[in-house]
Design a protein around this motif. Structure first.
Motif, PDB file in Angstrom:
ATOM      1  N   ILE A  84      12.354   6.939  38.201  1.00 15.12           N
ATOM      2  CA  ILE A  84      13.777   7.223  38.161  1.00 15.12           C
ATOM      3  C   ILE A  84      14.362   6.812  39.329  1.00 15.12           C
ATOM      4  O   ILE A  84      15.421   5.972  39.536  1.00 15.12           O
ATOM      5  CB  ILE A  84      14.177   8.499  37.808  1.00 15.12           C
ATOM      6  CG1 ILE A  84      13.724   8.901  36.205  1.00 15.12           C
ATOM      7  CG2 ILE A  84      15.701   9.047  37.882  1.00 15.12           C
ATOM      8  CD1 ILE A  84      13.623  10.353  36.122  1.00 15.12           C
ATOM      9  N   ALA A  85      13.873   6.931  40.497  1.00 21.38           N
ATOM     10  CA  ALA A  85      14.474   6.576  41.716  1.00 21.38           C
ATOM     11  C   ALA A  85      14.409   5.074  42.035  1.00 21.38           C
ATOM     12  O   ALA A  85      15.392   4.548  42.450  1.00 21.38           O
ATOM     13  CB  ALA A  85      13.854   7.421  42.846  1.00 21.38           C
ATOM     14  N   LEU A  87      14.505   2.692  39.670  1.00 25.48           N
ATOM     15  CA  LEU A  87      15.349   2.045  38.638  1.00 25.48           C
ATOM     16  C   LEU A  87      17.015   2.509  39.165  1.00 25.48           C
ATOM     17  O   LEU A  87      17.680   1.546  39.221  1.00 25.48           O
ATOM     18  CB  LEU A  87      15.318   2.824  37.363  1.00 25.48           C
ATOM     19  CG  LEU A  87      13.991   2.228  36.497  1.00 25.48           C
ATOM     20  CD1 LEU A  87      13.802   3.007  35.149  1.00 25.48           C
ATOM     21  CD2 LEU A  87      14.137   0.859  36.058  1.00 25.48           C
ATOM     22  N   ALA A  88      17.095   3.545  39.467  1.00 29.53           N
ATOM     23  CA  ALA A  88      18.631   3.819  39.851  1.00 29.53           C
ATOM     24  C   ALA A  88      18.947   2.970  41.243  1.00 29.53           C
ATOM     25  O   ALA A  88      20.098   2.563  41.279  1.00 29.53           O
ATOM     26  CB  ALA A  88      18.684   5.414  40.198  1.00 29.53           C
ATOM     27  N   ASN A 146      15.303  10.379  30.286  1.00 33.57           N
ATOM     28  CA  ASN A 146      15.444   9.923  31.669  1.00 33.57           C
ATOM     29  C   ASN A 146      16.721   9.124  31.910  1.00 33.57           C
ATOM     30  O   ASN A 146      17.017   8.691  32.842  1.00 33.57           O
ATOM     31  CB  ASN A 146      14.270   9.748  32.475  1.00 33.57           C
ATOM     32  CG  ASN A 146      13.665   8.663  32.123  1.00 33.57           C
ATOM     33  OD1 ASN A 146      14.309   7.786  31.615  1.00 33.57           O
ATOM     34  ND2 ASN A 146      12.317   8.446  32.458  1.00 33.57           N
ATOM     35  N   LEU A 149      19.963   9.767  33.991  1.00 37.18           N
ATOM     36  CA  LEU A 149      19.589   9.869  35.329  1.00 37.18           C
ATOM     37  C   LEU A 149      19.602   8.376  36.262  1.00 37.18           C
ATOM     38  O   LEU A 149      19.621   8.667  37.271  1.00 37.18           O
ATOM     39  CB  LEU A 149      18.012  10.557  35.611  1.00 37.18           C
ATOM     40  CG  LEU A 149      18.158  11.813  34.967  1.00 37.18           C
ATOM     41  CD1 LEU A 149      16.578  12.344  35.231  1.00 37.18           C
ATOM     42  CD2 LEU A 149      19.063  12.625  35.467  1.00 37.18           C
ATOM     43  N   TRP A 150      19.225   7.208  35.364  1.00 41.03           N
ATOM     44  CA  TRP A 150      19.489   5.956  35.805  1.00 41.03           C
ATOM     45  C   TRP A 150      20.640   5.230  35.390  1.00 41.03           C
ATOM     46  O   TRP A 150      20.841   4.188  35.871  1.00 41.03           O
ATOM     47  CB  TRP A 150      18.282   5.336  36.131  1.00 41.03           C
ATOM     48  CG  TRP A 150      17.447   5.180  35.030  1.00 41.03           C
ATOM     49  CD1 TRP A 150      16.570   6.137  34.570  1.00 41.03           C
ATOM     50  CD2 TRP A 150      17.730   4.178  34.054  1.00 41.03           C
ATOM     51  NE1 TRP A 150      16.095   5.608  33.386  1.00 41.03           N
ATOM     52  CE2 TRP A 150      16.724   4.244  32.956  1.00 41.03           C
ATOM     53  CE3 TRP A 150      18.331   3.049  33.819  1.00 41.03           C
ATOM     54  CZ2 TRP A 150      16.568   3.404  31.808  1.00 41.03           C
ATOM     55  CZ3 TRP A 150      18.053   2.178  32.868  1.00 41.03           C
ATOM     56  CH2 TRP A 150      17.386   2.538  31.647  1.00 41.03           C
ATOM     57  N   THR A 153      23.899   4.236  37.026  1.00 42.21           N
ATOM     58  CA  THR A 153      23.813   3.195  38.128  1.00 42.21           C
ATOM     59  C   THR A 153      24.462   1.711  37.775  1.00 42.21           C
ATOM     60  O   THR A 153      24.711   1.061  38.592  1.00 42.21           O
ATOM     61  CB  THR A 153      22.591   3.431  38.780  1.00 42.21           C
ATOM     62  OG1 THR A 153      21.779   2.807  38.131  1.00 42.21           O
ATOM     63  CG2 THR A 153      22.550   4.683  39.335  1.00 42.21           C
ATOM     64  N   TRP A 206      20.151   0.699  48.965  1.00 44.70           N
ATOM     65  CA  TRP A 206      18.738   1.227  48.384  1.00 44.70           C
ATOM     66  C   TRP A 206      18.334   2.362  48.519  1.00 44.70           C
ATOM     67  O   TRP A 206      18.019   3.389  47.961  1.00 44.70           O
ATOM     68  CB  TRP A 206      17.973  -0.110  48.290  1.00 44.70           C
ATOM     69  CG  TRP A 206      16.743   0.096  47.279  1.00 44.70           C
ATOM     70  CD1 TRP A 206      16.588  -0.651  45.925  1.00 44.70           C
ATOM     71  CD2 TRP A 206      15.506   0.864  47.344  1.00 44.70           C
ATOM     72  NE1 TRP A 206      15.485  -0.327  45.441  1.00 44.70           N
ATOM     73  CE2 TRP A 206      14.733   0.564  46.195  1.00 44.70           C
ATOM     74  CE3 TRP A 206      15.080   1.519  48.279  1.00 44.70           C
ATOM     75  CZ2 TRP A 206      13.616   1.048  45.867  1.00 44.70           C
ATOM     76  CZ3 TRP A 206      13.724   2.091  48.061  1.00 44.70           C
ATOM     77  CH2 TRP A 206      13.053   2.100  46.908  1.00 44.70           C
ATOM     78  N   GLU A 209      20.616   5.365  47.610  1.00 46.73           N
ATOM     79  CA  GLU A 209      20.368   5.774  46.330  1.00 46.73           C
ATOM     80  C   GLU A 209      18.769   6.456  46.042  1.00 46.73           C
ATOM     81  O   GLU A 209      18.872   7.560  45.206  1.00 46.73           O
ATOM     82  CB  GLU A 209      20.622   4.599  45.472  1.00 46.73           C
ATOM     83  CG  GLU A 209      20.926   5.028  43.915  1.00 46.73           C
ATOM     84  CD  GLU A 209      21.789   5.945  43.580  1.00 46.73           C
ATOM     85  OE1 GLU A 209      21.668   6.715  42.481  1.00 46.73           O
ATOM     86  OE2 GLU A 209      22.835   6.230  44.314  1.00 46.73           O
ATOM     87  N   SER A 213      18.409  10.178  44.589  1.00 48.05           N
ATOM     88  CA  SER A 213      17.959  10.137  43.075  1.00 48.05           C
ATOM     89  C   SER A 213      16.671  11.062  43.439  1.00 48.05           C
ATOM     90  O   SER A 213      16.205  11.932  42.527  1.00 48.05           O
ATOM     91  CB  SER A 213      17.484   8.940  42.651  1.00 48.05           C
ATOM     92  OG  SER A 213      16.969   8.997  41.347  1.00 48.05           O
ATOM     93  N   THR A 233      10.939  16.025  36.879  1.00 53.24           N
ATOM     94  CA  THR A 233      11.099  15.287  38.352  1.00 53.24           C
ATOM     95  C   THR A 233      10.621  16.152  39.254  1.00 53.24           C
ATOM     96  O   THR A 233      10.476  17.389  39.158  1.00 53.24           O
ATOM     97  CB  THR A 233      12.440  14.651  38.423  1.00 53.24           C
ATOM     98  OG1 THR A 233      13.580  15.931  38.612  1.00 53.24           O
ATOM     99  CG2 THR A 233      12.983  13.702  37.658  1.00 53.24           C
TER     100      THR A 233
END
Length: 291
Positions: A84-85, A87-88, A146, A149-150, A153, A206, A209, A213, A233
């Motif tokens: 998730i982090a 991708l976001a 999920n 969550l992304w 963005t 980057w 974010e 995340s 998560t």
């Protein structure tokens, strides 16, 4: 020995001031390092000694670092958080950079007003948009996944757009005009020229974010499936573990595993910021080139 033009009392005063600064720095460093030292110590203790505030532990239990993987789906939590982090962070960097380039390069009527409205969205508390966002994801049928969550963005972030625009405004417009004369498309200006030049600022976006995340608790709490702990998560998983081990919920108070999990998921952020420190400083400096 005092330097040229300095009296012995002046040299002594400077050395005393240096000693005071060093003592203050060490005191503040100890203050900020103590929570991490406490967490490390607690992760190496048996159940009954976790909260005895002793550093180092009275009894060392290194097996906690093995047993935690049998007690909790920690690897699944870490994988979910990393996915998730990444991708976001990647999507918001690309989308915010594209919008920022548009505001910095193109000249069109109402550009300043539109940019002002964009900045005004930063004044809105998150609680104001919480319910509308939830209803949108519910209508799309993505609750329990999920994606919320992304997915948001993809539309960029006002703060990141502002940061990247500041950098793009510092790039000579003649560079882009020369590329246009050579037949470069508008997308080519962004992808081949603007984005590579904005690498320091893009790295900052980057990192910001990714960190946001990684530590996000509210989003997973709202959108993820509560019936499947393996889909959690890291922040939500640790909260779940705290509840699971609580004696009031029928647990046995095995909080040492929560401490191990908390320590292990803190280390990646420390490593990332340690290796990206140079880019972090460059990106902050580059972001304030032009107002």
């Amino acid at each position: 020995m005092s330097g040229p033009g300095l009296s012995p009392s002046s040299a002594l005063g400077r050395r005393s001031a240096g000693v005071v600064r060093l003592v203050l720095l060490l005191a503040f460093a100890a203050m900020f390092l103590y929570p991490f030292a406490w967490l490390l110590s607690a992760s190496l203790k048996p159940r009954g000694q976790v909260f005895d505030n002793r550093i180092p532990p009275r009894t060392w239990v290194f097996g906690n670092y093995v047993e935690v993987f049998h007690q909790l789906p920690l690897l699944a939590w870490v994988f979910n958080s990393v996915l998730i982090a990444v991708l976001a962070a990647t999507l918001v960097t690309l989308s915010s950079s594209a919008v920022a380039f548009g505001f910095a390069y193109f000249r069109f009527p109402g550009r300043k007003v539109l940019f002002g409205l964009l900045l005004a969205t930063m004044m809105l508390p998150g609680a104001v948009t919480l319910i509308p966002n939830y209803l949108i994801w519910k209508w799309l049928g993505w609750l329990g996944t999920n994606v919320p969550l992304w997915g948001g963005t993809l539309f960029g972030s006002a703060f990141y757009i502002f940061l990247m625009r500041q950098f793009f405004l510092g790039v000579s417009r003649d560079l882009f005009e020369a590329a246009r004369v050579d037949g470069c498309s508008y997308f080519g200006l962004f992808w081949r020229i603007a984005l590579p030049l904005a690498k320091p600022s893009a790295i900052i976006v980057w990192l910001f974010e990714f960190q946001a995340s990684w530590n996000n608790f509210q989003g997973p709490l709202i959108y993820l499936n509560f019936g499947d702990p393996s889909s959690y998560t890291v922040p939500l998983g640790i909260s779940y573990a705290m509840t699971m081990y609580s004696p009031t919920a029928g647990g046995h108070g095995d909080y040492q595993y929560v401490m191990v999990a908390s320590l292990l998921v803190t280390l990646p952020m420390l490593v990332i910021f340690a290796f990206a420190q140079r880019h972090f400083i460059e990106g902050i400096a580059a972001g304030g080139v032009k107002g």
